[in-house]
Every structure is written in C-alpha cells, then in structure tokens.
Write a protein that holds these residues in place. Sequence first.
Motif, mmCIF file in Angstrom:
data_model
loop_
_atom_site.group_PDB
_atom_site.id
_atom_site.type_symbol
_atom_site.label_atom_id
_atom_site.label_comp_id
_atom_site.label_asym_id
_atom_site.label_seq_id
_atom_site.Cartn_x
_atom_site.Cartn_y
_atom_site.Cartn_z
ATOM 1 N N GLU A 38 0.832 -1.205 0.000
ATOM 2 C CA GLU A 38 0.000 0.000 0.000
ATOM 3 C C GLU A 38 0.860 1.246 0.000
ATOM 4 O OE1 GLU A 38 -3.922 -1.553 2.448
ATOM 5 O OE2 GLU A 38 -2.169 -0.848 3.538
ATOM 6 N N ALA A 39 1.956 1.209 0.754
ATOM 7 C CA ALA A 39 2.841 2.366 0.799
ATOM 8 C C ALA A 39 3.438 2.656 -0.568
ATOM 9 C CB ALA A 39 3.946 2.136 1.820
ATOM 10 N N ALA A 40 3.852 1.618 -1.272
ATOM 11 C CA ALA A 40 4.399 1.815 -2.615
ATOM 12 C C ALA A 40 3.336 2.345 -3.562
ATOM 13 C CB ALA A 40 4.979 0.507 -3.144
ATOM 14 N N ALA A 41 2.105 1.874 -3.409
ATOM 15 C CA ALA A 41 1.023 2.299 -4.298
ATOM 16 C C ALA A 41 0.712 3.778 -4.144
ATOM 17 C CB ALA A 41 -0.234 1.471 -4.039
ATOM 18 N N THR A 42 0.960 4.355 -2.961
ATOM 19 C CA THR A 42 0.629 5.769 -2.763
ATOM 20 C C THR A 42 1.485 6.679 -3.624
ATOM 21 O OG1 THR A 42 2.173 6.009 -0.911
ATOM 22 C CG2 THR A 42 -0.103 5.397 -0.386
ATOM 23 N N THR A 43 2.650 6.214 -4.049
ATOM 24 C CA THR A 43 3.486 7.039 -4.902
ATOM 25 C C THR A 43 3.613 6.468 -6.310
ATOM 26 O OG1 THR A 43 5.392 5.901 -3.953
ATOM 27 C CG2 THR A 43 4.867 8.058 -3.073
ATOM 28 N N ALA A 44 2.862 5.421 -6.603
ATOM 29 C CA ALA A 44 2.984 4.790 -7.915
ATOM 30 C C ALA A 44 2.520 5.699 -9.039
ATOM 31 C CB ALA A 44 2.188 3.485 -7.948
ATOM 32 N N GLU A 45 1.642 6.674 -8.734
ATOM 33 C CA GLU A 45 1.125 7.561 -9.764
ATOM 34 C C GLU A 45 1.906 8.866 -9.860
ATOM 35 O OE1 GLU A 45 -1.153 6.425 -11.798
ATOM 36 O OE2 GLU A 45 -1.113 4.592 -10.611
ATOM 37 N N ALA A 46 3.061 8.930 -9.203
ATOM 38 C CA ALA A 46 3.845 10.163 -9.246
ATOM 39 C C ALA A 46 4.200 10.512 -10.684
ATOM 40 C CB ALA A 46 5.121 9.999 -8.420
ATOM 41 N N LEU A 47 4.224 11.811 -10.975
ATOM 42 C CA LEU A 47 4.528 12.272 -12.319
ATOM 43 C C LEU A 47 5.970 11.989 -12.689
ATOM 44 C CD1 LEU A 47 2.867 15.786 -12.183
ATOM 45 C CD2 LEU A 47 2.096 13.867 -13.552
ATOM 46 N N PRO A 48 6.246 11.790 -13.989
ATOM 47 C CA PRO A 48 7.642 11.725 -14.427
ATOM 48 C C PRO A 48 8.351 13.019 -14.010
ATOM 49 C CG PRO A 48 6.158 11.087 -16.197
ATOM 50 C CD PRO A 48 5.300 11.622 -15.100
ATOM 51 N N PRO A 49 9.619 12.941 -13.627
ATOM 52 C CA PRO A 49 10.310 14.118 -13.097
ATOM 53 C C PRO A 49 10.229 15.356 -13.972
ATOM 54 C CG PRO A 49 11.638 12.162 -12.749
ATOM 55 C CD PRO A 49 10.476 11.736 -13.594
ATOM 56 N N GLU A 50 10.401 15.197 -15.288
ATOM 57 C CA GLU A 50 10.394 16.374 -16.152
ATOM 58 C C GLU A 50 9.032 17.048 -16.155
ATOM 59 O OE1 GLU A 50 13.137 17.513 -17.254
ATOM 60 O OE2 GLU A 50 14.275 15.765 -16.626
ATOM 61 N N GLU A 51 7.959 16.242 -16.194
ATOM 62 C CA GLU A 51 6.621 16.815 -16.190
ATOM 63 C C GLU A 51 6.313 17.471 -14.855
ATOM 64 O OE1 GLU A 51 1.970 15.504 -17.068
ATOM 65 O OE2 GLU A 51 3.594 14.043 -17.289
ATOM 66 N N LEU A 52 6.717 16.820 -13.776
ATOM 67 C CA LEU A 52 6.502 17.373 -12.446
ATOM 68 C C LEU A 52 7.172 18.737 -12.321
ATOM 69 C CD1 LEU A 52 5.598 16.916 -9.429
ATOM 70 C CD2 LEU A 52 7.861 15.943 -9.066
ATOM 71 N N LEU A 53 8.428 18.834 -12.743
ATOM 72 C CA LEU A 53 9.152 20.088 -12.621
ATOM 73 C C LEU A 53 8.564 21.160 -13.523
ATOM 74 C CD1 LEU A 53 12.789 18.696 -12.452
ATOM 75 C CD2 LEU A 53 11.577 19.885 -10.637
ATOM 76 N N ALA A 54 8.138 20.788 -14.733
ATOM 77 C CA ALA A 54 7.558 21.770 -15.650
ATOM 78 C C ALA A 54 6.271 22.353 -15.077
ATOM 79 C CB ALA A 54 7.299 21.129 -17.010
ATOM 80 N N ARG A 55 5.426 21.506 -14.522
ATOM 81 C CA ARG A 55 4.165 21.992 -13.952
ATOM 82 C C ARG A 55 4.433 22.880 -12.741
ATOM 83 N NH1 ARG A 55 -0.072 16.900 -14.387
ATOM 84 N NH2 ARG A 55 0.252 16.511 -16.595
ATOM 85 N N ARG A 56 5.350 22.455 -11.894
ATOM 86 C CA ARG A 56 5.669 23.264 -10.726
ATOM 87 C C ARG A 56 6.231 24.622 -11.146
ATOM 88 N NH1 ARG A 56 8.589 19.299 -6.307
ATOM 89 N NH2 ARG A 56 6.750 18.077 -5.761
ATOM 90 N N HIS A 57 7.137 24.615 -12.109
ATOM 91 C CA HIS A 57 7.751 25.863 -12.548
ATOM 92 C C HIS A 57 6.698 26.818 -13.088
ATOM 93 C CE1 HIS A 57 10.281 28.698 -14.776
ATOM 94 N NE2 HIS A 57 11.263 28.302 -13.983
ATOM 95 N N ALA A 58 5.713 26.294 -13.817
ATOM 96 C CA ALA A 58 4.662 27.142 -14.375
ATOM 97 C C ALA A 58 3.838 27.797 -13.274
ATOM 98 C CB ALA A 58 3.764 26.311 -15.291
ATOM 99 N N VAL A 59 3.426 27.016 -12.275
ATOM 100 C CA VAL A 59 2.615 27.566 -11.196
ATOM 101 C C VAL A 59 3.418 28.580 -10.394
ATOM 102 C CG1 VAL A 59 1.367 27.009 -9.068
ATOM 103 C CG2 VAL A 59 1.179 25.498 -11.046
#
Length: 453
Positions: A38-59
Amino acid sequence: MSTTSGYVIFVDESVLDGSVEMFGMTGGVFAALPSEAEAAATTAEALPPEELLARRHAVLSQIASGIDNPGTRFENFGAASEAATFGLPKIASIEPQSEPPADMRVLAGVGAILVDRDELDLEAIYSQPGVSVYPNVEVHMVHPDTETVIDAAAGAAAAANGQFWHLTKVGLASGQSGGRGIMIGILDTGIDDSHPEFAGKVVQFREFDKHGQVVGSTARDAGDHGTHVSSIAAGRNCGAAPDADLAVAAVLTTPNAQGRLFGYLQQIVAGMDWLVQHQFRPGRRGVDVVNASLGGSGYHNYLEQPVLNGLAAGISMIAAIGNDGRKGAGFHGSPGNYRTTLSVGASDSQDITAIFSDWELSGQDGRIQYPVPNLSAPGVDVIAAIPGNGYARMSGTSMATPLVAGIAARRMSANPALLGHPRALFLSLLSTLDPVKPHPYNLNYGGAGRIRA
C-alpha cells in the motif's frame, strides 16, 4: 531567532502536483504506515520528473509574476477555495503569463520562490491559494554533544581493524559492501572529499550562500561536521553504505559567536532543491534519500513544504531529532520533529537512549500530536572521518542519523522497488528494530527501537 534580508515563499504540494492525499497521515510517520504494498502504491502515480518540474515551474512563475501584477493572478485556477480539489489536468493547463521578477528565483524541486527584497505585499501573496511566506531565518546545525579528535595513529588503527562499534551494533562489518547505485544527499557543512574514506567514490558538491546562490563547486568543509556525517553514511571503512555515492550541499557555513556553524532558510531550501532536481545521473533527477543533521530547536514549519514536495518527487528525508535531551522532554527540533520525516534519536553501545537525545510529543498547535523520534541508532562515541585525513569521536543524533541513511541506501540497492517510494522505505526501516531502553535519569524515549541493518 535572527534573520537576514529576503524571504522564502512556499506553495502547497497539493496545488503544485495534486498530491494532497498522497501523504495525508493522521500522526507520526510510523503510527499511520500502511502495508509495504500500500505504501508503494501511494506514490505509484507520481509524475515523471520532467513533467513534475515543468508543472511546478509554471505555477510558481505565475505566482511570482502575480505578486507584482495582482490582476494576472491565477485566472486559470478559479477561486482560492478550490485549491484543495485541483487535479493534474487543471495544473497542466497553467502557463505563466510572464517571467518572475528579477529579484525572485523559482525552485521547482521544492516548490519555493526565493525573494531578494526587504518588503513584500503580504496581502497579495496570501490571496494566492496554498501559499505561505517566511523571512530568511537562521537554521542551525545539530551540534555534537561531545567531540574529541583522536590522534592519527588511533584513527588509522580504527580504520585498519574495523573498530567501529556503530557498525557492528547494527549487524554490519567495516567495509561490508552495500548501497551500490544509490546516491545519498547530505545537507551539512560540506565535505573533505580527499579523505581516504571517500576514495573512488562519486562525490557531487555545491556550496550555497545565505541567499541560496551557488558560490562553489569544489568540495570543502566549513567545519568538520559534514565530513564526519558523510563518512558515517557512506565511508569506505566507517560507513554503513560504502558503495553508495554522495551529493553534499554545503548549507551550514556561517559561524556564530561561539564558532558553531549555521545556515539561513534560503540557503537550506536552495540546497534541498539542488538535491531534489539536479540530474546527478543520466536519466535520473535527484538523490534517493536526504540526510538532515540540522534544525532549529522547537517546532518550526518553515521546511514542511519542501519536505512534502521532495516526498512527492519520491525523495525521503531522514532527520536528527536534536541534542537537548538533558533539558527534559519537548526540546526536539525541526525538521526532525515533522510527521513526514523519519526522525532519529541516539543510543549507546548498551542500547540505552543517550541522555542528550531529544524526545516527546510533536506537532503544531491544533494538530494531532505524535511521538518523536521514530527510531534510534548508535550515536555515542562514534568514530568517523574529519578533514585532513583524520578521525574524531563524536556523540550526537547527528551521528545516528547518517547511519540510518546509509542503511536506507543499502535497502534501496537490494530492493529497487523501494526507490521513489518514501513511505515504503520508512516502513522497511521501521520493520527491523531491536529494543532500546529509556535513559534511567531522564527516561528519554528512543522511538520504536534501534535500527538493524
């Protein structure tokens, strides 16, 4: 608590990447851990790093530009009350309407904006959803309770004969292989990477000034604490994970009147951001685990958001609980007393909680209280490296914490399924503990037990 000029603006991880439920725990990190799957599943949907950083940078860029241009703030976000329900599709549609002002720097890895000005329109900032602001306060090293430099012959003998009790106590031998392929991040005073304990090892290094600017990439230690800590985590002879590599952010570089080193919030946050988003290895951003042997005394929430945003990127933080245990209960420091870090206390060779090791309930006012530390590790009279090819014997939760970080590196190397899954990693570490006794004078609480490799 003194400050220097400037501010740090943090943005809630739920606004940045929709992970508001990802780490919603009702108490301390170990009190609410699910099963490993269950613990692993909570982060299984994490965004790919590049997409995560791009979205964060935009906001973050839109917030920064909106501080000086209130009419442009968050048109695409809707009402501030909707912030907790924002999902990834909405965030994906956000585009910054202008670049951040020249005196603001976006740190997408930890969801922060560094502001190099003395005054801010706080009303404009707090009209944004999920935003908080802090002055550039001091953040101190968890200074060793005791420190004794041992002579060169004794240090060489300890290295040659494997006389490192902190390793044997947790079931390891000096130089026992482990941690290959893992990079441990260190937030500290720096490192002397020419020490034999780091021979043949990849050591990445950046030094940051009080405003979070990089001022050096040639490894050095502003004191000796960072070298000692780094060698306990990954030294060739005295380290728990001799095959792991290191990324060291020198963020505690200013001496106070007593000669003890500290850093500033912008400095710490910039170091954390480097550890989270720098591409240290081909195709992989960030380190795998961060060791933080630092923190202000008392509960301060100024590092909560960067820790959460690091978790959302799959990077765990293991933090020292502090060395003020002689004062009694409740003197633990942040970030070691956060519910989202794995907090580490110190124990001695008899598995008795060290008299200096902090403990008691933690949590901000009005929140659920939880006990800290989560666990203990050997932290009394630990022999490890110091600059100049020497060794020293130090005591402190600063020494116990990198031992746990090194064991974490061993676990991730042996079981790659733990990589990028902080809660699963914490669960793994907390599942192999031996009993630890409270101190007979202070009754110091040592967590759920003493770590075992």
